[in-house]
Design a protein around this motif. Structure first.
Motif, PDB file in Angstrom:
ATOM      1  N   GLY A 294      27.029  58.347  64.244  1.00 47.71           N
ATOM      2  CA  GLY A 294      27.474  58.145  62.793  1.00 47.71           C
ATOM      3  C   GLY A 294      26.982  56.571  62.150  1.00 47.71           C
ATOM      4  O   GLY A 294      27.852  55.934  61.770  1.00 47.71           O
ATOM      5  N   GLU A 295      25.749  56.068  62.510  1.00 49.00           N
ATOM      6  CA  GLU A 295      25.178  55.074  62.145  1.00 49.00           C
ATOM      7  C   GLU A 295      24.086  55.491  60.647  1.00 49.00           C
ATOM      8  O   GLU A 295      23.314  56.049  61.310  1.00 49.00           O
ATOM      9  N   SER A 296      23.852  54.217  59.924  1.00 47.33           N
ATOM     10  CA  SER A 296      22.113  54.611  59.677  1.00 47.33           C
ATOM     11  C   SER A 296      21.475  53.519  59.617  1.00 47.33           C
ATOM     12  O   SER A 296      22.115  52.387  59.356  1.00 47.33           O
ATOM     13  N   LEU A 297      20.273  53.341  60.060  1.00 50.20           N
ATOM     14  CA  LEU A 297      19.510  52.205  60.534  1.00 50.20           C
ATOM     15  C   LEU A 297      18.571  51.823  59.418  1.00 50.20           C
ATOM     16  O   LEU A 297      17.759  53.074  58.832  1.00 50.20           O
ATOM     17  N   ILE A 298      19.172  50.793  58.819  1.00 48.95           N
ATOM     18  CA  ILE A 298      18.468  50.022  57.681  1.00 48.95           C
ATOM     19  C   ILE A 298      17.050  49.900  57.781  1.00 48.95           C
ATOM     20  O   ILE A 298      17.362  49.027  58.452  1.00 48.95           O
ATOM     21  N   CYS A 299      15.403  49.899  57.400  1.00 48.44           N
ATOM     22  CA  CYS A 299      14.932  48.782  57.455  1.00 48.44           C
ATOM     23  C   CYS A 299      13.981  48.400  56.237  1.00 48.44           C
ATOM     24  O   CYS A 299      13.766  49.022  55.511  1.00 48.44           O
ATOM     25  N   LEU A 300      14.089  46.638  55.962  1.00 43.71           N
ATOM     26  CA  LEU A 300      13.872  46.171  54.503  1.00 43.71           C
ATOM     27  C   LEU A 300      12.057  46.010  55.247  1.00 43.71           C
ATOM     28  O   LEU A 300      11.631  44.710  56.093  1.00 43.71           O
ATOM     29  N   VAL A 301      11.050  46.862  54.828  1.00 42.90           N
ATOM     30  CA  VAL A 301       9.508  46.600  54.835  1.00 42.90           C
ATOM     31  C   VAL A 301       9.263  45.389  53.334  1.00 42.90           C
ATOM     32  O   VAL A 301       8.771  45.493  52.850  1.00 42.90           O
ATOM     33  N   ALA A 302       8.367  44.288  54.226  1.00 42.67           N
ATOM     34  CA  ALA A 302       7.149  43.844  53.959  1.00 42.67           C
ATOM     35  C   ALA A 302       6.290  44.020  53.699  1.00 42.67           C
ATOM     36  O   ALA A 302       5.462  44.370  55.559  1.00 42.67           O
ATOM     37  N   ASP A 303       5.236  43.255  53.688  1.00 45.35           N
ATOM     38  CA  ASP A 303       3.668  44.085  53.501  1.00 45.35           C
ATOM     39  C   ASP A 303       3.474  42.551  54.080  1.00 45.35           C
ATOM     40  O   ASP A 303       3.147  41.605  53.026  1.00 45.35           O
ATOM     41  N   GLY A 304       2.823  42.207  54.816  1.00 44.12           N
ATOM     42  CA  GLY A 304       2.700  40.788  56.073  1.00 44.12           C
ATOM     43  C   GLY A 304       3.718  39.947  56.121  1.00 44.12           C
ATOM     44  O   GLY A 304       4.529  40.243  56.291  1.00 44.12           O
ATOM     45  N   PRO A 305       3.482  38.990  57.325  1.00 45.40           N
ATOM     46  CA  PRO A 305       4.938  38.267  57.922  1.00 45.40           C
ATOM     47  C   PRO A 305       4.887  37.126  56.834  1.00 45.40           C
ATOM     48  O   PRO A 305       5.471  36.881  55.641  1.00 45.40           O
ATOM     49  N   ILE A 306       6.669  37.274  57.236  1.00 41.34           N
ATOM     50  CA  ILE A 306       7.791  37.177  56.861  1.00 41.34           C
ATOM     51  C   ILE A 306       8.318  35.539  57.404  1.00 41.34           C
ATOM     52  O   ILE A 306       8.343  35.439  58.908  1.00 41.34           O
ATOM     53  N   ALA A 307       9.824  35.245  57.119  1.00 36.56           N
ATOM     54  CA  ALA A 307      10.225  33.974  57.911  1.00 36.56           C
ATOM     55  C   ALA A 307      11.546  35.308  57.953  1.00 36.56           C
ATOM     56  O   ALA A 307      12.508  35.278  57.446  1.00 36.56           O
ATOM     57  N   GLY A 308      11.475  35.786  59.345  1.00 34.28           N
ATOM     58  CA  GLY A 308      12.914  36.402  59.264  1.00 34.28           C
ATOM     59  C   GLY A 308      13.779  36.214  59.909  1.00 34.28           C
ATOM     60  O   GLY A 308      14.653  37.391  58.063  1.00 34.28           O
ATOM     61  N   GLU A 309      13.878  35.126  59.744  1.00 31.95           N
ATOM     62  CA  GLU A 309      15.360  34.341  59.948  1.00 31.95           C
ATOM     63  C   GLU A 309      16.250  34.308  58.323  1.00 31.95           C
ATOM     64  O   GLU A 309      17.416  34.367  58.590  1.00 31.95           O
ATOM     65  N   SER A 310      15.146  33.967  57.825  1.00 31.99           N
ATOM     66  CA  SER A 310      16.136  33.803  56.032  1.00 31.99           C
ATOM     67  C   SER A 310      15.760  35.223  55.688  1.00 31.99           C
ATOM     68  O   SER A 310      17.228  35.206  54.507  1.00 31.99           O
ATOM     69  N   ALA A 311      14.932  35.931  55.990  1.00 34.04           N
ATOM     70  CA  ALA A 311      15.041  37.461  55.572  1.00 34.04           C
ATOM     71  C   ALA A 311      16.514  37.990  55.923  1.00 34.04           C
ATOM     72  O   ALA A 311      17.532  38.504  55.726  1.00 34.04           O
TER      73      ALA A 311
END
Ligand code: ASP
Ligand code: MG
Length: 716
Positions: A294-311
């Motif tokens: 009963g869940e949906s796994l959402i993925c926000l995709v970036a091209d290249g490295p991101i600042a994961g925490e702030s994202a």
């Protein structure tokens, strides 16, 4: 060589197949083509169902699928050609009837490509059908590439090869498939094997989009992305491309063009080796539903490295704003993963899309600020703390383009960082003679806002040229609005004529929405009966403290002065002049053209207290303590409190139909002002629309509150 692959919806019926053939014909003029096709839409699902069923059910399913193909044949062919197409199709369906359950699924691409190859041949294109079941060996790239390149090399005169997607053989010759959606992979294998210069995947959306457009209508095409980002999008739920397709294309360095059969001129998406991506750029948002959990796994995709925490923080914030609870949130340094309940998956996708992919339009407003005292400083501070969230909440960017104190001014059209103000003012231009106002009136862009947070007396004279230059004014300076009524109304006329606003809510009751409420009544035909305003912070403080402490009246005034609560000369407060200014503004807002001389003003102190040195004044006040105490005691004995009240009451006999009085009144517990504490303000408005009075009560003092109120006027 070029490889063009068309998906199930592109070959769903005769009309669509004709579109495909047009596209292929154009491509074939450029170069040789390998045309890879899926089964017609819905066919693979139907074949899986056929594989699972038996007897009559199976027969019915097979018959209806055969019918769909026959309808296409009828539309595409005539005469003898139609009969041969029927025969070929029927023979394949005969095979299907006898096929083992697990092989049924491999027939769909045979049906579709046989029809398409025949049609091309009919149109005099030199065509050859390639048997992917022989050429494509599952999980054996080397053999596959050898097979394909040999097959192509054998037929140098063929212009268009037609190959079924999806199907292949195991190494031992058993028929198999490349997995659901696998025709894309077939195309990439054909492209790599034939060293194609171009690989086009034609589908029913214009390329890879920032989200599934069926779930997020605002989704838009991503023009270009890297192999990795495309693979990530595909792996985490983007249906437009089969994830494993990327690998052979990348290894052979053949860009993948993803295009829309139904809008062939759209440039779509190019997946290629995009170089020079140092920091991550957001590409898109995908989701995979897990019905069991009963869940949906959402993925926000970036091209290249991101600042994961702030994202992650940004995702969390936008979910919070949308009222969505996160079940899990993480980042691997390129993508952000969030799981949410299935029921809110659509909203969650929309929220992320809005936050990361929809450019909300932002408007920049230039501010020119006169005054850098307590309120001016508080204003600059609030602005620097809130501008980011303000832009996000309202789409508005407020930029300080100029500021002045009493000595200097500075104007920087590109914007002034609030923390730089003191240094900039120090070396600013001389402000003498109203230079700041002249420059602002002469150069400020229309719709800028001039902010007056001074308490200067003659500043209102500068308002007119500003208004006439199309500059809005927000002011906390009540002296500018307690001028003679002709001057006051000239300001309003100039604002109206030039389509700009003139707002000064802060001048009465600080941030309390007083003028707004009075104007609302006047604008909606309400008839004012009375206003009682207990709006002098200083006098409220002095009178409430006099009740509560044994100190002398003079002592309390002295203390208020020491705390900076009074004007430089406390007699300015005690005289009631500040209250008078406020009453003029209140009355005028209600449409009553009140003048100073119309007001009956009973000061707390008589004329004998004025025109003498301050120390003499205090001595005189000390001497009068018994009188002050007697009044206080009398009020107390009657269960009342002394309050300094400015009132405007309907009275036919008075000059403008309203009687205006300012004086100390003794009020009982039934009166809201009885309960005031410290510097609190209360405004009581009676009108025909309000049979019970409208009571506005709250803090009436403080630089921060005033600054916030000024900001609110700008944003209103
Ligand atoms: N027809 C197959 C499927 O529906 C393969 C494809 O269309 O890519 O999965
Ligand atoms: Mg597909």
């Amino acid at each position: 060589m070029q490889v063009l692959k068309f998906g199930g919806s592109s070959v769903a019926d005769a009309t669509n197949i004709s579109r495909v053939l047009d596209i292929v014909a154009k491509a074939a003029m450029r170069d040789r083509v390998i045309l890879v096709c899926s089964a017609i839409s819905g066919c693979t699902d139907a074949l899986l169902e056929i594989g699972r069923s038996e007897g009559a059910v199976r027969d019915t399913l097979i018959e209806s699928l055969r019918e769909r193909h026959r309808r296409i044949i009828v539309r595409l062919f005539t005469g003898a050609e139609r009969e041969s197409a029927f025969a070929e199709n029927d023979a394949l369906f005969e095979e299907l009837r006898k096929a083992p359950a697990d092989e049924c699924v491999t027939f769909g691409e045979l049906f579709s490509t046989k029809i398409i190859a025949r049609k091309l041949a009919c149109e005099a294109v030199s065509t050859k059908w390639l048997d992917s079941r022989i050429l494509v060996i599952k999980d054996n790239k080397e053999l596959t590439y050898n097979n394909i390149s040999a097959a192509v090399a054998l037929e140098p005169s063929v212009r268009v090869f037609v190959a079924p997607g999806f199907i292949a053989s195991e190494y031992d010759g058993k028929r198999t498939t490349l997995g659901r959606g696998g025709s894309d992979l077939s195309a990439a294998l054909y492209a790599a094997a034939s060293k194609a210069s171009r690989l086009e995947i034609w589908t029913d959306v214009p390329g890879i989009m920032t989200a599934n457009p069926k779930l997020v209508p605002a989704a838009r095409t991503i023009p270009e992305m890297s192999w990795q980002a495309a693979a990530d999008m595909a792996e985490h739920g983007a249906k437009v491309l089969y994830a494993p397709t990327v690998i052979p294309a990348r290894d052979a360095d053949i860009p993948i063009h993803i295009l829309n059969t139904f809008e062939p001129s759209h440039p779509g998406t190019t997946v290629c080796s995009v170089s020079g991506k140092e920091t991550g750029e957001w590409m898109g948002v995908t989701s995979i539903d897990d019905g069991l959990k009963g869940e949906s796994l959402i993925c926000l995709v970036a091209d290249g490295p991101i600042a994961g925490e702030s994202a992650c923080g940004r995702v969390e914030d936008c979910f919070k704003k949308a009222g969505i609870r996160t079940l899990g949130l993480s980042s691997d340094g390129t993508n952000v993963y969030a799981s949410v309940r299935l029921a809110v998956a659509g909203q969650a996708l929309a929220a992320i899309h809005r936050e990361f992919f929809e450019q909300t339009s932002q408007t920049v407003t230039d501010l020119y600020i006169a005054g850098y005292g307590a309120v001016g400083k508080a204003f600059a501070e609030i602005l620097s703390q809130t501008s980011a969230s303000l832009a996000q909440r309202t789409g508005r960017i407020l930029r300080i383009a100029g500021i002045s104190d009493s000595r200097h001014y500075v104007i920087l059209p590109e914007g002034i960082d609030p923390s730089d103000i003191p240094a900039l003012l120090e070396k600013g231009l001389p402000a003498a003679g109203g230079a700041f106002f002249d420059v602002v009136a002469g150069t400020a862009p229309r719709r800028s806002v001039f902010v007056d947070v001074t308490s200067s007396t003659d500043i209102f004279r500068h308002y007119l040229p500003l208004l006439r230059s199309g500059v809005n004014i927000v002011s906390s300076n009540r002296r500018a609005f307690s001028v003679p009524f002709v001057d006051y109304s000239a300001l309003h006329a100039a604002a109206q004529e030039n389509g700009v606003f003139l707002r000064y809510e802060t001048t009465v009751g600080s941030a309390l929405p007083v003028l707004e409420s009075i104007a609302a009544g006047a604008n909606t035909g309400d008839e004012l009966i009375s206003i009682e305003a207990v709006v002098s912070c200083t006098l409220n403080r002095i009178l409430t403290e006099y009740t509560l402490t044994p100190d002398s009246f003079a002592g309390i005034v002295r203390k208020a002065q020491a705390e900076g609560l009074t004007e430089a000369d406390p007699r300015e407060d005690l005289s009631g002049r500040e209250a008078l200014r406020k009453l003029l503004i209140l009355a005028r807002e209600a449409g009553v053209p009140l003048e100073e001389e119309d007001v009956e003003l009973d000061s707390l102190i008589g004329p004998e207290y004025f025109g003498i040195p301050l120390e003499d004044f205090y001595r005189k006040l000390e001497a009068a303590e018994p009188e002050f105490r007697a009044k206080e005691d009398a009020a107390d004995a009657a269960g009342q409190r002394q309050r300094f009240v400015a009132s405007l009451t309907k009275d036919e006999a008075a000059p403008h139909g309203y009687k205006a009085v300012i004086r100390v009144q003794n009020v009982g517990r039934e009166h809201p002002a009885y309960w005031l504490k410290g510097t609190e303000n209360a405004i009581i408005i009676r009108s025909v629309y309000h049979p019970y009075p409208l009571l506005i009560q709250g803090p009436g003092e403080g630089a921060k509150i005033a600054a916030a109120s000024v900001l609110n006027d700008i944003l209103r």
